[in-house]
Design a protein around this motif. Structure first.
Motif, mmCIF file in Angstrom:
data_model
loop_
_atom_site.group_PDB
_atom_site.id
_atom_site.type_symbol
_atom_site.label_atom_id
_atom_site.label_comp_id
_atom_site.label_asym_id
_atom_site.label_seq_id
_atom_site.Cartn_x
_atom_site.Cartn_y
_atom_site.Cartn_z
ATOM 1 N N SER A 28 -27.221 27.333 1.024
ATOM 2 C CA SER A 28 -27.032 25.842 1.037
ATOM 3 C C SER A 28 -28.071 24.976 0.986
ATOM 4 C CB SER A 28 -26.116 26.040 2.198
ATOM 5 O OG SER A 28 -26.879 25.694 3.548
ATOM 6 N N PHE A 30 -29.073 23.920 3.420
ATOM 7 C CA PHE A 30 -28.839 22.626 4.423
ATOM 8 C C PHE A 30 -29.038 23.282 5.974
ATOM 9 C CE2 PHE A 30 -25.273 20.437 6.846
ATOM 10 C CZ PHE A 30 -25.215 19.182 6.400
ATOM 11 N N VAL A 32 -29.460 23.249 9.810
ATOM 12 C CA VAL A 32 -28.801 22.660 10.880
ATOM 13 C C VAL A 32 -29.481 23.039 12.197
ATOM 14 C CG1 VAL A 32 -26.535 22.328 12.004
ATOM 15 C CG2 VAL A 32 -26.792 22.681 9.536
ATOM 16 N N ASN A 48 -28.837 27.450 12.069
ATOM 17 C CA ASN A 48 -27.912 28.394 11.116
ATOM 18 C C ASN A 48 -28.674 29.450 10.386
ATOM 19 O OD1 ASN A 48 -29.040 26.080 9.602
ATOM 20 N ND2 ASN A 48 -27.672 26.158 7.933
ATOM 21 N N GLU A 50 -27.895 32.222 7.297
ATOM 22 C CA GLU A 50 -26.910 32.416 6.242
ATOM 23 C C GLU A 50 -27.154 33.859 5.746
ATOM 24 O OE1 GLU A 50 -27.596 29.415 3.271
ATOM 25 O OE2 GLU A 50 -26.672 28.024 4.612
ATOM 26 N N THR A 57 -22.415 34.057 7.629
ATOM 27 C CA THR A 57 -23.415 32.900 8.036
ATOM 28 C C THR A 57 -22.934 32.442 9.271
ATOM 29 O OG1 THR A 57 -23.778 31.802 5.866
ATOM 30 C CG2 THR A 57 -24.017 30.386 7.738
ATOM 31 N N CYS A 59 -23.398 29.444 12.247
ATOM 32 C CA CYS A 59 -23.864 28.065 12.688
ATOM 33 C C CYS A 59 -24.743 27.768 13.582
ATOM 34 C CB CYS A 59 -22.457 27.175 12.780
ATOM 35 S SG CYS A 59 -21.265 26.937 11.413
ATOM 36 N N ALA A 60 -25.354 26.849 13.460
ATOM 37 C CA ALA A 60 -26.578 26.301 14.513
ATOM 38 C C ALA A 60 -25.796 26.395 15.887
ATOM 39 C CB ALA A 60 -27.016 25.000 13.945
ATOM 40 N N GLU A 61 -24.654 25.767 15.793
ATOM 41 C CA GLU A 61 -24.159 25.475 17.100
ATOM 42 C C GLU A 61 -23.854 27.148 17.786
ATOM 43 O OE1 GLU A 61 -23.255 24.200 14.389
ATOM 44 O OE2 GLU A 61 -22.229 22.370 14.496
ATOM 45 N N SER A 90 -19.777 16.085 12.113
ATOM 46 C CA SER A 90 -19.250 16.760 13.228
ATOM 47 C C SER A 90 -19.460 18.452 13.113
ATOM 48 C CB SER A 90 -17.712 16.195 13.152
ATOM 49 O OG SER A 90 -17.140 16.073 14.132
ATOM 50 N N PRO A 91 -19.221 19.072 14.075
ATOM 51 C CA PRO A 91 -19.488 20.426 14.315
ATOM 52 C C PRO A 91 -18.079 21.141 13.409
ATOM 53 C CG PRO A 91 -19.125 19.731 16.490
ATOM 54 C CD PRO A 91 -19.313 18.733 15.515
ATOM 55 N N CYS A 92 -18.141 22.239 12.849
ATOM 56 C CA CYS A 92 -17.259 22.762 12.004
ATOM 57 C C CYS A 92 -16.097 23.445 13.150
ATOM 58 C CB CYS A 92 -17.660 24.002 11.195
ATOM 59 S SG CYS A 92 -18.082 25.661 12.177
HETATM 60 N N1 THU Z 1 -23.394 24.571 9.380
HETATM 61 C C1 THU Z 1 -23.939 24.801 10.515
HETATM 62 O O1 THU Z 1 -24.770 25.430 11.097
HETATM 63 N N2 THU Z 1 -23.074 24.008 11.626
HETATM 64 C C2 THU Z 1 -21.845 23.130 11.195
HETATM 65 O O2 THU Z 1 -21.118 22.461 12.250
HETATM 66 C C3 THU Z 1 -21.457 23.125 10.069
HETATM 67 C C4 THU Z 1 -22.202 24.065 8.874
HETATM 68 C C5 THU Z 1 -23.956 25.304 8.432
HETATM 69 C C6 THU Z 1 -23.379 26.520 7.830
HETATM 70 C C7 THU Z 1 -24.265 26.810 6.589
HETATM 71 O O3 THU Z 1 -25.533 27.465 6.693
HETATM 72 C C8 THU Z 1 -24.556 25.460 6.216
HETATM 73 O O4 THU Z 1 -24.465 24.543 7.269
HETATM 74 C C9 THU Z 1 -23.732 24.724 5.082
HETATM 75 O O5 THU Z 1 -22.493 24.624 5.377
#
Ligand code: THU
Length: 135
Positions: A28, A30, A32, A48, A50, A57, A59-61, A90-92
């Motif tokens: 990604s 991306f 976090v 995060n 992946e 994957t 997530c960071a949270e 916002s968090p997923c």
């Molecule tokens: N991601 C997070 O770490 N936290 C979130 O709340 C949303 C998405 C990460 C997952 C993935 O590695 C990347 O961001 C793109 O979705």
């Protein structure tokens, strides 16, 4: 809504930004970072991670929460999430559910590269949650 002391918030933001640099996000691109504050004032970070099998994957949270649990803490007071974006994110949904387990009233602060900060209680982001009390 509960408030965090300004210096605590600043420290959490710094940590969340810093841990995002450790993210493994080659797909990604991306990165976090997340920092959890516990009831006893400790902070735990996560980024995060992946996988080539994309659905695996984390997530960071959720990684920050795992870090907290591994250090013997279970009460989340606040979470700061940093995304490398102009506006806060916002968090997923999956992360909201996992945070609910340990901090149904936690304060969730999203920060980014711009000046805006999104500040909500988890109970606003995840109303009528399914949690430990439902079992
Ligand atoms: N991601 C997070 O770490 N936290 C979130 O709340 C949303 C998405 C990460 C997952 C993935 O590695 C990347 O961001 C793109 O979705």
């Amino acid at each position: 809504m509960g408030e965090l002391p300004e210096d605590t918030l600043e420290k959490m933001i710094k940590r969340a930004k810093s841990i995002s640099k450790a993210a493994y996000a080659p797909y990604s691109k991306f990165p976090v970072g997340a920092t959890v504050l516990t009831a006893d004032g400790r902070m735990f970070d996560g980024c995060n991670v992946e996988n080539a099998s994309f659905g695996l994957t984390s997530c960071a949270e959720r990684n920050a929460v795992s870090h907290m649990i591994s250090q013997g803490r279970q009460q989340i007071v606040a979470v700061v999430i940093y995304t490398p974006t102009p506006k806060p994110a916002s968090p997923c949904g999956a992360c909201r559910q996992v945070i609910n387990e340990f901090g149904p009233e936690a304060l969730i602060l999203s920060v980014c590269d711009g000046p805006d900060i999104l500040k909500k209680k988890l109970s606003e982001l995840l109303p009528e949650p399914f949690g430990p009390k439902n079992l």
